[in-house]
Write a protein that holds these residues in place. Structure first.
Motif, PDB file in Angstrom:
ATOM      1  N   THR A  54      -4.900  -2.658  -3.208  1.00 53.42           N
ATOM      2  CA  THR A  54      -3.646  -3.424  -1.993  1.00 53.42           C
ATOM      3  C   THR A  54      -3.774  -5.332  -2.221  1.00 53.42           C
ATOM      4  O   THR A  54      -2.240  -5.359  -1.730  1.00 53.42           O
ATOM      5  N   PHE A  57       0.104  -5.901  -2.996  1.00 49.73           N
ATOM      6  CA  PHE A  57       1.024  -5.745  -1.510  1.00 49.73           C
ATOM      7  C   PHE A  57       2.310  -6.527  -0.577  1.00 49.73           C
ATOM      8  O   PHE A  57       1.411  -7.781  -0.598  1.00 49.73           O
ATOM      9  N   ASN A  63       4.905  -0.211   2.602  1.00 46.77           N
ATOM     10  CA  ASN A  63       5.005   0.433   1.351  1.00 46.77           C
ATOM     11  C   ASN A  63       4.694   1.772   1.244  1.00 46.77           C
ATOM     12  O   ASN A  63       3.616   2.250   1.971  1.00 46.77           O
ATOM     13  N   TYR A  66       0.914   4.040   0.874  1.00 44.86           N
ATOM     14  CA  TYR A  66       0.346   4.579   1.937  1.00 44.86           C
ATOM     15  C   TYR A  66       0.659   5.552   2.360  1.00 44.86           C
ATOM     16  O   TYR A  66      -0.961   6.897   3.164  1.00 44.86           O
TER      17      TYR A  66
END
Length: 592
Positions: A54, A57, A63, A66
């Protein structure tokens, strides 16, 4: 010198040079060191995986990864458990309680490392569970296997399991007092003063070693926004009741949903259903990703806007009602995310979900109070909610109080924590007698408790008190044949068993035939089938000892026959045999 000879000589040297009570202290210190290493290894592994996945991100964008990461993590964890471990390592604390009650405090060697790998994969990829139960199982397994290696007795093995659990909590949270309280409250070990000392040594050693490895900062940064004020006590009481009710929802909801997953027999379907539920929930509510500690730290420091990061609702982060609804939905769906993680094959516990839900519950309660015109500290109530949920879900009010104080350094708010913790505990006890950890074992009568009588009965096994020296009768025997058997027997009760099926048909009591024993003219007139009577009750050989004693109390009998599930005769159990065994176990586990 071969390995076996060396091992035997080492044990002999230890027994002759180091007293038992001193050696237990040495072992408790070693358990604390190993538990701390394991705890830090688990935390580092989880954070490393999360950082790799992550780190790039953007907090401002939704996002779609996930939807993928949690399923990958659960798949890897389930494959690891299925093909490498080949054993069930879920529900770590429940497995510890079962080992104490039913397995002579023996935990398998693989439990010293398997939970670390399984939970690292599960949580690192986003599984909505906690690492604390796996590390408690790891620490307890370390204690159990050290005790087993040095041939410690069952009472000492139980103590070393407690040392491992305390060391694990102390090591992962930097909370030595909470480690001690957790062992006494959650594992329900009825300790003497002498046996508490090794647990303290393990907990303090693990905490200190964690300080060396990771620094002495508190786990969560927190600055008390407002000091404790007496006029807020009614609000604290009400928050405690709310936390107790949310704990009830969490306890029953988790138990129900995990029960539904257990009914799904094919692992691929468990993965598909659980993974889909978890991924969709994390995609809609990103705070459900992983342990949720970032959300906790944000809420206890008043940074509520950060809970909207990576979500569709970020444009509405300034709207208080949207915030309340968003966090309330997270409370509702958290049990689905956590249960789906474990049900699909992931490895994790409920420690972190409990703290996560408690923080959100306290924050929502405080936010609504502020909107209604009350002067309420969002930060303090978010902190207090963690105590309330911990107390309610685990039925451990002292653990909740000291853990939250040690996690944040909020010692000045002890009274607030005590009020909320106590009210939450009292509320859930109205509805649920046992914690989520203990309820499954309690339903089977396999749970050891602080009640000395019940604890000793739980440790006793029905098969160990069965007597098989009674003379067995056939229903077709004549009175004359019965008299011959009676003359050679020292007992006054005789089971009547079908010779073909071995099923118990009844019993013959000496008192019932005494008046015709010395009348030879009747010896061929009566058969055992005519003389036998039904026993007051029969005992299944799988019944726990507490239920066996209850049957004795209900019937007023002194001897009762034991049968298997097919009603086949096994033997008899007598009150005198149970009492002798009870005294032996009680003396063994009550020694200083």
């Amino acid at each position: 010198m071969n390995k076996k000879d060396w091992y035997i000589k080492m044990l002999a040297w230890r027994e002759s040079h180091i007293k038992q009570r001193h050696f237990i202290l040495i072992l408790s210190f070693a358990v604390g060191i190993f538990a701390s290493i394991a705890a830090n290894l688990l935390k580092s592994s989880i954070h490393l995986i999360q950082q790799v996945l992550t780190n790039n991100f953007s907090r401002l964008d939704v996002n779609y990864w996930y939807l993928v990461f949690p399923i990958i993590g659960i798949l890897l964890a389930s494959l690891f458990v299925r093909y490498f471990v080949k054993d069930d390592i879920s529900h770590g604390v429940t497995r510890i309680l079962y080992a104490i009650s039913q397995r002579k405090s023996i935990l398998k060697l693989h439990n010293t490392w398997s939970s670390i790998i399984g939970s690292s994969l599960t949580i690192g990829f986003g599984g909505s569970v906690g690492a604390e139960a796996p590390i408690v199982l790891t620490g307890s397994a370390i204690g159990s296997n050290l005790g087993k290696f040095f041939k410690m007795d069952q009472r000492t093995m139980m103590l070393l399991i407690g040392c491992g659990a305390a060391g694990a909590i102390g090591g992962i949270f930097k909370a030595p007092i909470a480690g001690l309280m957790f062992t006494l409250e959650v594992l329900m070990l009825d300790m003497t003063v002498a046996s508490v000392v090794p647990i303290i040594i393990s907990s303090v050693t693990a905490t200190t070693f964690t300080y060396i490895l990771s620094g002495s900062d508190f786990m969560f940064r927190f600055g008390a926004a407002q000091t404790f004020e007496v006029e807020r006590i009614p609000q604290f009481i009400l928050l405690g009741i709310v936390c107790g009710l949310v704990s009830l929802y969490f306890t029953r909801g988790m138990n129900k949903i995990e029960g539904l997953f257990r009914k799904i027999k094919k692992p691929i379907w468990k993965l598909a259903i659980g993974g889909a539920i978890l991924s969709v929930l994390i995609f809609i509510f990103p705070p459900l990703y992983g342990e949720g500690y970032d959300t906790i730290e944000a809420l206890i420091n008043g940074d509520s806007k950060s809970v909207f990061d990576w979500s569709f609702f970020q444009p509405y982060s300034d709207n208080q009602w949207i915030l309340v609804i968003y966090l309330s939905l997270i409370i509702v769906f958290k049990i689905f995310a956590s249960a789906a993680t474990n049900g699909a094959g992931g490895v994790g516990g409920i420690f972190a979900p409990t703290l996560f839900l408690g923080s959100i519950t306290g924050f929502v309660f405080a936010t609504v109070s502020v909107m209604m015109g009350f002067n309420t500290s969002l930060e303090n109530f978010s902190l207090a909610g963690m105590t309330g949920m911990m107390s309610g879900v685990m039925h451990a009010p002292l653990t909740g109080i000291f853990l939250i104080a040690e996690l944040t350094g909020s010692y000045s708010l002890f009274i607030m924590l005590m009020i909320v913790s106590t009210m939450s505990y009292l509320t859930i006890k109205i509805f649920e007698k046992h914690s989520l950890y203990a309820m499954r074992l309690a339903q089977k009568g396999e749970l050891i408790t602080h009640n000395k009588d019940k604890a000793v009965l739980t440790l006793m096994k029905t098969e160990n008190v069965i007597e098989t020296d009674l003379k067995i009768l056939s229903p077709d025997m004549t009175l004359g044949e019965l008299i011959k058997i009676i003359s050679k027997s020292k007992r006054n009760i005789f089971p009547v068993v079908d010779s073909d099926t071995e099923v118990l048909l009844g019993i013959v009591l000496l008192d019932e035939v005494r008046n015709i024993m010395f009348r030879p003219e009747l010896y061929n007139r009566f058969t055992v089938k005519q003389l036998m009577i039904s026993p007051p009750a029969t005992i299944n050989n799988q019944l726990p000892m507490e239920k066996v004693m209850q049957i004795f109390e209900d019937t007023g009998a002194w001897n009762l026959p034991v049968v298997d599930q097919h009603k086949r005769y096994i033997g008899f159990v007598s009150k005198s045999k149970i009492f002798n065994s009870y005294r032996h176990v009680l003396v063994h586990f009550s020694e200083e």
